[in-house]
Scaffold this motif. Structure first.
Motif, PDB file in Angstrom:
ATOM      1  N   PRO A   1       0.829  -1.213   0.000  1.00  5.81           N
ATOM      2  CA  PRO A   1       0.000   0.000   0.000  1.00  5.81           C
ATOM      3  C   PRO A   1       0.863   1.262   0.000  1.00  5.81           C
ATOM      4  O   PRO A   1       1.939   1.275   0.599  1.00  5.81           O
ATOM      5  N   ARG A   2       0.383   2.276  -0.658  1.00  5.49           N
ATOM      6  CA  ARG A   2       0.989   3.600  -0.644  1.00  5.49           C
ATOM      7  C   ARG A   2       2.421   3.610  -1.159  1.00  5.49           C
ATOM      8  O   ARG A   2       3.237   4.386  -0.691  1.00  5.49           O
ATOM      9  N   GLN A   3       2.717   2.718  -2.125  1.00  2.00           N
ATOM     10  CA  GLN A   3       4.029   2.781  -2.768  1.00  2.00           C
ATOM     11  C   GLN A   3       3.821   2.712  -4.268  1.00  2.00           C
ATOM     12  O   GLN A   3       3.136   1.824  -4.758  1.00  2.00           O
ATOM     13  N   ALA A   4       4.421   3.655  -4.971  1.00  2.00           N
ATOM     14  CA  ALA A   4       4.267   3.659  -6.427  1.00  2.00           C
ATOM     15  C   ALA A   4       5.124   2.547  -7.023  1.00  2.00           C
ATOM     16  O   ALA A   4       6.260   2.356  -6.625  1.00  2.00           O
ATOM     17  N   ARG A   5       4.527   1.763  -7.945  1.00  2.00           N
ATOM     18  CA  ARG A   5       5.289   0.711  -8.641  1.00  2.00           C
ATOM     19  C   ARG A   5       5.046   0.841 -10.127  1.00  2.00           C
ATOM     20  O   ARG A   5       3.932   1.100 -10.566  1.00  2.00           O
ATOM     21  N   LEU A   6       6.080   0.659 -10.897  1.00  2.00           N
ATOM     22  CA  LEU A   6       5.911   0.632 -12.343  1.00  2.00           C
ATOM     23  C   LEU A   6       5.710  -0.832 -12.750  1.00  2.00           C
ATOM     24  O   LEU A   6       6.579  -1.661 -12.517  1.00  2.00           O
ATOM     25  N   LEU A   7       4.529  -1.133 -13.286  1.00  2.00           N
ATOM     26  CA  LEU A   7       4.226  -2.533 -13.582  1.00  2.00           C
ATOM     27  C   LEU A   7       3.734  -2.692 -15.016  1.00  2.00           C
ATOM     28  O   LEU A   7       3.164  -1.772 -15.597  1.00  2.00           O
ATOM     29  N   VAL A   8       3.944  -3.870 -15.544  1.00  2.00           N
ATOM     30  CA  VAL A   8       3.422  -4.178 -16.878  1.00  2.00           C
ATOM     31  C   VAL A   8       2.035  -4.791 -16.709  1.00  2.00           C
ATOM     32  O   VAL A   8       1.861  -5.737 -15.946  1.00  2.00           O
ATOM     33  N   LEU A   9       1.067  -4.187 -17.414  1.00  2.00           N
ATOM     34  CA  LEU A   9      -0.293  -4.726 -17.342  1.00  2.00           C
ATOM     35  C   LEU A   9      -0.530  -5.588 -18.564  1.00  2.00           C
ATOM     36  O   LEU A   9      -0.191  -5.209 -19.684  1.00  2.00           O
ATOM     37  N   ARG A  10      -1.132  -6.763 -18.337  1.00  2.00           N
ATOM     38  CA  ARG A  10      -1.341  -7.689 -19.457  1.00  2.00           C
ATOM     39  C   ARG A  10      -2.785  -8.158 -19.509  1.00  2.00           C
ATOM     40  O   ARG A  10      -3.467  -8.238 -18.500  1.00  2.00           O
ATOM     41  N   ARG A  11      -3.187  -8.525 -20.734  1.00  2.00           N
ATOM     42  CA  ARG A  11      -4.467  -9.222 -20.886  1.00  2.00           C
ATOM     43  C   ARG A  11      -4.323 -10.606 -20.302  1.00  2.00           C
ATOM     44  O   ARG A  11      -3.204 -11.083 -20.064  1.00  2.00           O
TER      45      ARG A  11
END
Lengths: 623, 429
Positions: free
Chosen positions: B41-51
């Protein structure tokens, strides 16, 4: 009427307690046709007035008229027993006027007992109720101390101050229901086992004085009204001779005596834990809290034609008896007065009325109804009004019918019950006109027109009352038609000394009567045929006309707030653990279980945020 | 158990970033479905979103707020996507396919915040104003006015009325106990008078609040060919941003909303004013004069090549146009839409005038609902003052005034208020 002999007897409704709540509850049930038992310690005490010898007053007078409109006993009996009638706030508008009368205690008791005896379907039972008979989760009757069981569809408890009652007089105290009578401790324990929310309240009464030892030439006098106004819509004329009351004032030496001895007062020494009323406070309270001022008024009220007793209204006290002597002797005119019975404070259990439905039925015990001081109220009138509601709903419950709920917008009875079940009490609850938001509409003069038709439709109003009511209503309607048919131009008005705006518009008699400065006698000069309208109808028409614009406005207001009244907060709403709701408010909502959003908005401590929350949840449940 | 809702919470259309919010018990599982992991919670993460097929949707900055410490009080996931329509559409379509998720209704995020006790009614109202804010002044009004300022004021007013009424009620209900006055004393009358005046002041301020929301209206008047349209275009093209041009008919008026140095301005171009026999043109002229009258500021444009004095009933400021042809009188406002000379001065003048009218203490009453309640309360107090010698009428008037304050605060008639407040929200708020 007969005495119960069998070891078990079946009734529709059992009423426990023969005070003002009890007799009205039993009377209402019996009028509705329920086979009713009224159980009291001592039948000779039916209709006894245990505190002041007066009925009615501001707000209270409204209740008496409403009880009367539902064909109750109180107004009729007070008219028979009244010895000084005064319409309070006579100089103010009709909406805030309150009929009040000094009452001859003995005459009142006799009147009530006769009325009860005359009532069909009503059985008097002498005894002490020691226990409730419970079948399943529902009350099924009562058990008397001698072991006899009486069974009924519903039970109304009107035990007044008798639940664990303790009398305090100075540093002495003893268990008692009221002076000279034992308390109902067995029943209190039984109720304790039901796990009801109980609290403790106190109330006080002043010493009774021997009127022959008062110097009447040294006190002020207060006369009754020249033409006494009756409580009951059935009473055409007050026949009793009117008596005079006295008025005196506390002095500096009264205040000194109280201050010197306040530590010996039961109330101030800390031996009473219950809370007393802010209004009608003890003399200790008045002086310790409100200081000297220029003294406090004390009214010297006669207790009856045949009695030499005087009730000094305004010095209820729990100081020791010898200090009470000093207090009364410090009052002008009372220097040599003899105390016949010292004043005392009484402390008693009451049930938090938020545990009740607006029908006055206990939520936790179907079939068990409570009315009167047991619900935290004070006053004969408040008790009687609850009694009649409990009697009606106990009967309906026994007969499997839906309860009759009295609405705030309809009656003071509705205001009081909604206040009790929604807000609870922190001090003995007394009626005031200011508690009624629709005060301009809910007047004592139109109580019959607000309630008698309802009472008739449910069957609590007898034939004679119904007939008197329909005749009066017809006369008012007819009178109003006469006023609406007759018109007058501003120029014509000039000739009769009426200053009307010269706008050329015709005014109906009804419109003229609505003006604050035009009374009925002015109309008689214009239209002499209005003399055919009888005086009591004239006064009703005049009041109706004067308030018509305000009534219309209040009607719109009632309509406007209907939306909140239409939002039903069903059983599906779980307040416990509702996010964003404080634990305190959630507990209150769970205890009170308001039926509508409107009722919820009146809960003590309710915040706009909590209300919006509840509203939003209710919406979601509906969707 | 409540549903999990999602919506695009940033503006529609192409942008650098688009924010999709998901609120409810399935928010975190939905994120796991898209990104395969659950961030703290409350931490920015750069993530790959996939179908679900494994195909990449976007690389997004992802935030997770665990309920109840979130805006709605529920679990919230925010997906900061690249702001193309295609990306947003693809992500929304993927969310729609997840079981237990559904698109949010208008105002549903705010409603959940309300239901979970994160905001009260006045907060929600103020939020709606903040979302609608276009200019700096509107933003400040939404933040500083309404909301808590209103709550404080309305509650104070309510208590003042209540106090006076309590005294009055004592004169009615305790008159039999002696020692009480007959009616309101002069001090109570003074309190009511002061209160009424304070409410009237707030109502006057509210007009300013309305201005801030609706914009400061400047009407361009003058004879035909005085350069009104050129000036309008010039204003719209320089140092200002067009917010929403609304076209009327050419014989009617054209209006442009501008943000001028933080001030919300609405410039209205009117039909040329001249004597005419043409009934249609006459009507245009009539409307032009009405617009001038209804405006906060009217400018009379007088062209240098054919100077024209305002009509006799005109009240406003003369601006000399076509400055490039003939120099206008010195000291007066003078512009050339052609060369741009004088435009900066004119803009400065408009901004200063608007600021004079629009600035001040934060406005308390920011809504028609607030204004209506306070107007009613004022008339109640006024009626009470008329009726001091009739205590029960006086008390009833005060009771109504008090009730209006309670309505304002959301203490009574909650259904109505809720309905009104939520009717103004759009999806994703």
């Amino acid at each position: 009427m007969f005495h119960v002999k069998q070891s078990q007897t079946q009734f529709d409704v059992i009423v426990v307690g023969g005070g003002h709540a009890g007799v009205e509850a039993a009377g209402a049930a019996a009028r509705l046709g329920a086979k009713t038992a009224l159980i009291t310690f001592d039948r000779a005490n039916l209709g006894m007035m245990s505190c002041n010898p007066a009925i009615g007053g501001l707000g209270k007078g409204h209740l008496v008229r409403e009880v009367d409109a539902l064909d109750g006993y109180m107004g009729r009996c007070a008219d028979i027993a009244g010895i000084q009638f005064r319409l309070l706030n006579r100089k103010k508008g009709a909406a805030v006027q309150g009929p009040r009368a000094q009452i001859d205690r003995a005459l009142y008791r006799t009147a009530v007992q006769e009325a009860v005896l005359e009532t069909e379907n009503l059985t008097l039972v002498e005894g002490e109720v020691s226990d409730l008979v419970v079948a399943g989760a529902r009350v099924a009757g009562v058990r008397l101390a001698d072991g006899m069981e009486l069974l009924a569809g519903s039970v109304v408890l009107t035990t007044g101050t008798f639940l664990k009652g303790v009398i305090h007089l100075g540093d002495k105290n003893w268990p008692a229901g009221r002076q000279g009578e034992k308390p109902s401790n067995l029943l209190a324990e039984r109720l304790g086992a039901l796990d009801l929310p109980l609290g403790r309240l106190k109330t006080g009464t002043p010493p009774r004085l021997d009127g022959r030892s008062i110097d009447w030439s040294a006190v002020g006098l207060q006369e009754g009204d020249a033409s006494p106004e009756a409580f009951s819509f059935l009473t055409s004329r007050i026949r009793n001779k009117q008596v005079t009351c006295g008025v005196t004032r506390t002095t500096d030496s009264t205040h000194d005596v109280v201050r010197r001895n306040v530590g010996r007062s039961a109330m101030y020494s800390g031996s009473i834990s219950g809370r007393g009323p802010r209004y009608c406070p003890s003399i200790e309270d008045k002086i310790m809290r409100f200081g000297d001022r220029d003294g406090h008024q004390i009214f010297l009220e006669p207790e009856g034609y045949q009695s030499s007793l005087i009730y000094p209204n305004g010095i209820s006290t729990s100081l020791p008896a010898e200090v009470q002597e000093d207090v009364v002797h410090s009052l002008p005119g009372l220097e040599r007065v003899r105390i016949v019975q010292p004043g005392y404070a009484i402390e008693y259990d009451f049930v938090d009325p938020r545990a009740l439905d607006p029908s006055l039925e206990l939520k936790a015990m179907p079939g068990l109804f409570l009315a009167g001081q047991i619900n935290g109220t004070t006053g004969y009138e408040e008790a009687a009004a609850q009694g009649i509601v409990a009697g009606i709903n106990a009967t309906r419950k026994a007969g499997g019918q839906e309860p009759v709920i009295f609405d705030r917008s309809q009656s003071y009875i509705g205001v009081m019950i909604d206040d009790l079940v929604t807000r609870g009490v922190t001090e003995p609850y007394r009626m005031f006109t200011s508690r009624a938001e629709y005060r301009l509409t809910l007047r004592s003069d139109n109580s019959d027109r607000r309630l008698t038709a309802l009472g008739h439709s449910i069957g609590v109003v007898g034939a004679r009352r119904a007939e008197v009511f329909s005749r009066r209503e017809k006369n008012i309607r007819r009178g109003r038609e006469m006023l609406e048919e007759r018109t007058l131009s501003p120029t014509q008005g000039d000739r009769f000394g009426l200053e009307l705006k010269k706008d050329g518009a015709m005014r109906r008699g009804w419109d003229l009567l609505a003006y604050a400065d035009i009374d009925f006698s002015a109309l008689l000069k214009i239209w002499p045929e209005l003399n055919d309208i009888n005086p009591s109808v004239r006064s009703a028409l005049e009041t109706d006309a004067k308030y018509s614009v305000y009534e219309e406005r209040q009607r719109r207001e009632i309509e406007q707030s209907r939306k909140d009244r239409d939002v039903v907060l069903g059983e599906a709403l779980i307040y416990d653990g509702m996010a964003g709701l404080s634990v305190e408010i959630a507990q209150k909502l769970t205890l009170i279980r308001p039926r509508t959003l409107d009722q919820a908005s009146r809960i003590e401590g309710m915040t706009p945020a909590a209300l919006a929350l509840v509203a939003a949840h209710a919406r979601r449940n509906r969707a | 158990m409540s549903d999990t809702i999602y919506a695009l919470s940033s503006g529609v259309g192409r942008a650098a970033i688009a924010v999709v919010r998901i609120s409810g018990p399935q928010a975190l599982p939905a994120l796991k479905h898209l990104a395969g992991v659950c961030p703290k919670p409350r931490q920015a993460r750069l993530l790959v979103l996939r179908r679900s097929t494994g195909e990449v949707l976007d690389r997004a900055l992802v935030l997770y707020f665990r309920g109840p410490r979130s805006d709605t009080g529920e679990d919230i996931v925010e997906l900061h996507l690249h702001g193309s329509r295609a990306v947003v559409q693809a992500v929304l379509a993927e969310l729609a396919a997840i079981h237990g998720l559904r698109p949010a209704e208008p105002g549903e995020f705010a409603r959940r915040a309300l239901i979970n006790g994160k905001k009260d009614l006045l907060d929600v109202e103020a939020l709606a104003d903040l979302i609608d804010a276009d200019t700096e002044l509107q933003r400040r009004q939404a933040l500083e006015g309404g909301g808590s300022l209103l709550r404080g004021k309305a509650d104070l007013w309510r208590r003042m009325i209540l106090e006076v009424r309590a005294d009055l009620e004592a004169t009615i209900d305790f008159s039999d106990e002696g020692d009480v006055a007959d009616h309101l004393d002069s001090q109570a009358e003074r309190i009511l008078t002061t209160l009424r005046d304070e409410m009237l002041m707030a109502l006057r301020q509210a007009e300013r609040g309305e201005h801030i929301r609706d914009g400061f209206v400047v009407a361009l008047c003058g004879p035909p060919n005085a350069g009104k349209s050129s000036l309008l275009n010039a204003l719209a093209g320089r140092d200002v941003a067009i917010v929403s041009p609304i076209a009327g008919t050419t014989r009617d008026r054209i209006e442009v909303s501008l943000d001028v140095q933080g001030m919300p301005l609405r410039i209205v171009d009117t039909a040329g004013v001249r004597e005419s026999d043409d009934p249609i043109e006459q009507e245009g002229v009539r409307r032009a004069m009405a617009a001038a009258e209804g405006a906060d500021l009217a400018l009379w444009l007088s062209p240098a090549d054919a100077p024209s004095a305002p009509t006799h009933d005109f009240s406003g400021v003369v601006v000399h146009t076509k400055d490039d042809l003939v120099q206008g009188p010195s000291g007066a406002l003078s512009v050339s839409a052609q060369s741009g000379s004088g435009l900066a001065e004119l803009i400065g003048y408009l901004a200063v005038t608007a600021r004079d009218r629009l600035s001040g203490e934060p406005v308390v009453l920011t809504r028609a609902r607030h204004v209506g309640a306070v107007k009613d309360a004022v008339s109640g107090i006024q009626e009470a003052l008329y009726a001091v010698d009739r205590p029960e009428i006086c008390a009833d008037a005060l009771r109504r005034a008090e009730r209006r304050m309670e309505q304002l605060l959301g203490r009574v008639d909650v259904e109505d208020v809720l309905g009104e407040v939520f009717s103004r929200f759009c999806i994703g708020k």
